[in-house]
Design a protein around this motif. Structure first.
Motif, PDB file in Angstrom:
ATOM      1  N   HIS A  74      39.495  36.229  33.292  1.00  0.00           N
ATOM      2  CA  HIS A  74      39.138  35.819  34.651  1.00  0.00           C
ATOM      3  C   HIS A  74      38.026  36.715  35.211  1.00  0.00           C
ATOM      4  O   HIS A  74      37.073  36.233  35.830  1.00  0.00           O
ATOM      5  N   SER A  75      38.144  38.014  34.959  1.00  0.00           N
ATOM      6  CA  SER A  75      37.126  38.958  35.437  1.00  0.00           C
ATOM      7  C   SER A  75      35.774  38.647  34.805  1.00  0.00           C
ATOM      8  O   SER A  75      34.734  38.745  35.455  1.00  0.00           O
ATOM      9  N   ARG A  94      34.081  35.829  36.506  1.00  0.00           N
ATOM     10  CA  ARG A  94      33.495  36.282  37.774  1.00  0.00           C
ATOM     11  C   ARG A  94      32.205  37.060  37.536  1.00  0.00           C
ATOM     12  O   ARG A  94      31.210  36.842  38.222  1.00  0.00           O
ATOM     13  N   PRO A 114      35.584  42.753  39.841  1.00  0.00           N
ATOM     14  CA  PRO A 114      36.866  43.204  40.361  1.00  0.00           C
ATOM     15  C   PRO A 114      37.268  44.510  39.700  1.00  0.00           C
ATOM     16  O   PRO A 114      36.963  44.761  38.544  1.00  0.00           O
ATOM     17  N   ALA A 160      40.983  46.470  46.020  1.00  0.00           N
ATOM     18  CA  ALA A 160      40.647  45.383  45.098  1.00  0.00           C
ATOM     19  C   ALA A 160      41.188  44.065  45.622  1.00  0.00           C
ATOM     20  O   ALA A 160      40.583  43.021  45.466  1.00  0.00           O
ATOM     21  N   LEU A 161      42.331  44.134  46.289  1.00  0.00           N
ATOM     22  CA  LEU A 161      42.935  42.907  46.776  1.00  0.00           C
ATOM     23  C   LEU A 161      42.182  42.344  47.978  1.00  0.00           C
ATOM     24  O   LEU A 161      42.263  41.181  48.280  1.00  0.00           O
ATOM     25  N   HIS A 162      41.452  43.188  48.673  1.00  0.00           N
ATOM     26  CA  HIS A 162      40.865  42.724  49.931  1.00  0.00           C
ATOM     27  C   HIS A 162      39.349  42.807  50.011  1.00  0.00           C
ATOM     28  O   HIS A 162      38.749  42.243  50.903  1.00  0.00           O
ATOM     29  N   LEU A 176      36.930  41.904  47.837  1.00  0.00           N
ATOM     30  CA  LEU A 176      36.063  40.925  47.193  1.00  0.00           C
ATOM     31  C   LEU A 176      35.984  39.633  47.991  1.00  0.00           C
ATOM     32  O   LEU A 176      36.879  39.272  48.720  1.00  0.00           O
ATOM     33  N   GLN A 234      34.808  35.426  48.171  1.00  0.00           N
ATOM     34  CA  GLN A 234      35.418  34.202  47.673  1.00  0.00           C
ATOM     35  C   GLN A 234      35.653  34.275  46.165  1.00  0.00           C
ATOM     36  O   GLN A 234      34.822  34.758  45.413  1.00  0.00           O
ATOM     37  N   ASP A 235      36.768  33.780  45.793  1.00  0.00           N
ATOM     38  CA  ASP A 235      37.114  33.755  44.380  1.00  0.00           C
ATOM     39  C   ASP A 235      36.252  32.710  43.668  1.00  0.00           C
ATOM     40  O   ASP A 235      35.648  31.860  44.291  1.00  0.00           O
ATOM     41  N   VAL A 261      37.769  28.061  41.064  1.00  0.00           N
ATOM     42  CA  VAL A 261      38.514  27.656  39.893  1.00  0.00           C
ATOM     43  C   VAL A 261      38.943  26.212  40.047  1.00  0.00           C
ATOM     44  O   VAL A 261      39.157  25.727  41.145  1.00  0.00           O
ATOM     45  N   LEU A 309      40.178  26.944  32.896  1.00  0.00           N
ATOM     46  CA  LEU A 309      38.944  27.619  33.318  1.00  0.00           C
ATOM     47  C   LEU A 309      37.826  27.480  32.312  1.00  0.00           C
ATOM     48  O   LEU A 309      36.675  27.726  32.632  1.00  0.00           O
TER      49      LEU A 309
END
Lengths: 375, 139
Positions: free
Chosen positions: B67-68, B71, B79, B87-89, B91, B93-94, B97, B125
């Motif tokens: 996944h990384s 990105r 990430p 890291a959770l906050h 970045l 928009q993902d 997917v 993906l």
């Protein structure tokens, strides 16, 4: 000791004075620019004052003053030590020792130990009382904080069904542990406030996708068990499928209900499986720490050995006679023996729920489990 | 268990960087793989083929790496799986997917690896190809 005034800055004793009496176990070290320790020590018993003198007087060019404390340190004490580190760094710079970049770094191992404690705390909660069923579980953390968790609780709705959650946060370390701590109550609340496991997972996924900003995912299996009937509803978000171990000795079956893991996709489109646990039947949940366990030879435990360990616990002369506790113990032992001498790379979690046989047979054979019905 | 990565350049309709994985992708080496791809993107790679023919095993941390990598190859902030709440906050928009991305594709996944991808749904993906030649032609 007498305060020896230092040209260009306050003396060490003057700096230390306000901090006396605060958490003596907190100490300070000084690292050079490459992170190598040049003053201070990793041992807590070296007097803080002498380290402080080293820091102010010592040779330092662009290094770091690192304050660290034992796990007993309170936030107030930690803040004090941070102030002290800053003061020492300034004194050092003023004395011409180069600019000290001050950081407060509590020892990472301690943080990880904290994380592990926290995680064990989550998992060692007293299991709920579930008349007519036997609950058994085993959890073993890898050296690093891992992301496995499980949750067994009686739901709030009528009949107080048992809810079972087992999950694995992909990735390792503090981030995984934090996501685990974030997700566990989320799943718990979702199950208590939805009509079933699939909806609970969908709802949790929506929140995770909105909130999550990293490439960490969660595989989760969610089930509810109606106690009087043994009706088990299951939904699976990317997790290893659960196994049904029939009490009548017939072959172990995996419950083939699948779906994508939590946190990656906007919606999951999950189906539920419905199974009836008959008397003597056991349902087994586990994480990939079991099947991915590695032996010194490099071989993996795999599903094959998992099934062997289950069979070993089912024989008439096997300890536990195929009970939930006997099966969990058999798998635990097999994994431990298999990975002897190897540092486990992943958490190992095993949860089994067995429906007890009635003390007095009321005639007829135990009902067989049925699996795979979707809807 | 070790993971060896070898990097080749291939040309289809676009220049393709082929990263072949040999060994086992797990918690001990998934960050190194992310770093490898980070370097490739920085060096100008924009189309990546992961050749999984010799990847014997992939743990769940391998999913994080995949996944990384998607990105990274989309030029998104890399990430940091060790950075906790930040890291959770931190970045944006993902990756969108669900819509098929084509910058990163897979080939040669063995049954054990294929099972993990299928079980977790992460196969959604990626475009996956049986072998390297087919994959290169598909870019």
């Amino acid at each position: 000791m007498s305060d020896q005034p230092t040209p260009g800055g306050p003396g060490v004793d003057a700096i230390l004075a306000p901090f006396r009496g605060i958490e003596p176990s907190l100490s300070i070290v000084i690292n050079d620019a490459s992170g190598r320790r040049v003053a201070g020590t990793s041992s807590d018993d070296v007097p803080r004052d002498s380290i402080a003198r080293d820091i102010v007087a010592g040779p330092l060019a662009g290094g770091r003053v690192v304050a660290w404390g034992s796990s007993a340190a309170t936030p107030l004490a930690a803040a004090s030590v941070e102030s002290l580190a800053v003061a020492l760094g300034i004194a050092h710079t003023a004395r011409g020792g180069g600019i000290a970049d001050v950081v407060v770094a509590r020892r990472i191992e301690e943080e990880l130990a904290h994380g592990r404690q926290l995680q064990r705390g989550f998992l060692s909660l007293v299991p709920p009382d579930v008349p007519g069923y036997q609950l058994a579980s085993h959890y073993e953390a890898a050296r690093e904080v891992g992301g496995d968790f499980f949750d067994l609780f009686r739901m709030r709705r009528r009949g107080r069904p048992l809810s079972i959650v087992i999950a694995d946060v992909s990735g390792k370390g503090i981030a995984a542990a934090l996501l685990m701590a974030f997700s566990r109550p989320l799943l718990h609340a979702a199950i208590d406030n939805t009509t079933g496991p699939a909806e609970a997972l969908e709802r949790t996924n929506r929140i995770l996708v909105q909130e999550r900003r990293s490439s960490l995912f969660i595989t989760a299996l969610c089930a509810t068990l109606a106690l009087p009937t043994g009706r088990l509803r299951l939904a699976n978000a990317g997790h290893e499928p659960p196994l049904i171990i029939p009490g009548d000795g017939s072959p172990v079956q995996s419950v083939q209900v699948e779906g994508p893991l939590l946190g990656a996709f906007g919606s999951l489109g999950l189906f539920e499986a419905e199974i009836e646990l008959g008397a003597g039947d056991v349902v087994l949940f586990y994480t990939d720490g079991v099947t991915d366990a590695r032996a010194a030879s490099g071989e993996r435990f795999e599903e094959r050995r998992l099934l062997e360990a289950i069979e070993a616990a089912r024989g008439a002369d096997a300890p536990g006679h195929g009970t939930a506790a006997g099966i969990v113990e058999s798998i635990r032992t097999a994994v431990t023996v298999f990975q002897a001498g190897v540092e486990p790379a992943d958490d190992v979690t095993i949860v089994a729920i067995g429906r007890r046989r009635p003390a007095v047979r009321r005639g007829g054979l135990p009902r067989r489990a049925q699996s795979g019905s979707e809807g | 268990m070790a993971l060896e990565t070898s990097v080749d350049q291939a040309s289809g309709r676009v220049p393709i960087t082929v990263v072949a994985l040999d060994g086992e992708l797990d918690a001990s080496n998934f960050t190194a793989l992310i770093e490898t791809v980070r370097g490739l993107y920085a060096a100008g790679s924009r189309h990546l083929l992961l050749d999984l023919s010799n990847l014997r095993f992939m743990a769940s941390s391998g999913l994080v790496a995949l996944h990384s990598i998607v990105r990274l190859m989309h030029g998104e902030p890399p990430p940091d799986s060790e950075a906790g709440w930040s890291a959770l906050h931190s970045l944006g928009q993902d990756v969108a997917v669900g819509s098929t991305q084509t910058e990163v594709q897979l080939c040669g996944a063995q049954p054990a690896v294929e099972r993990v991808l299928a079980r977790t749904g992460l196969n959604r993906l990626f475009l996956a190809h049986p072998d390297r030649a087919t994959a290169i032609a598909a870019f």
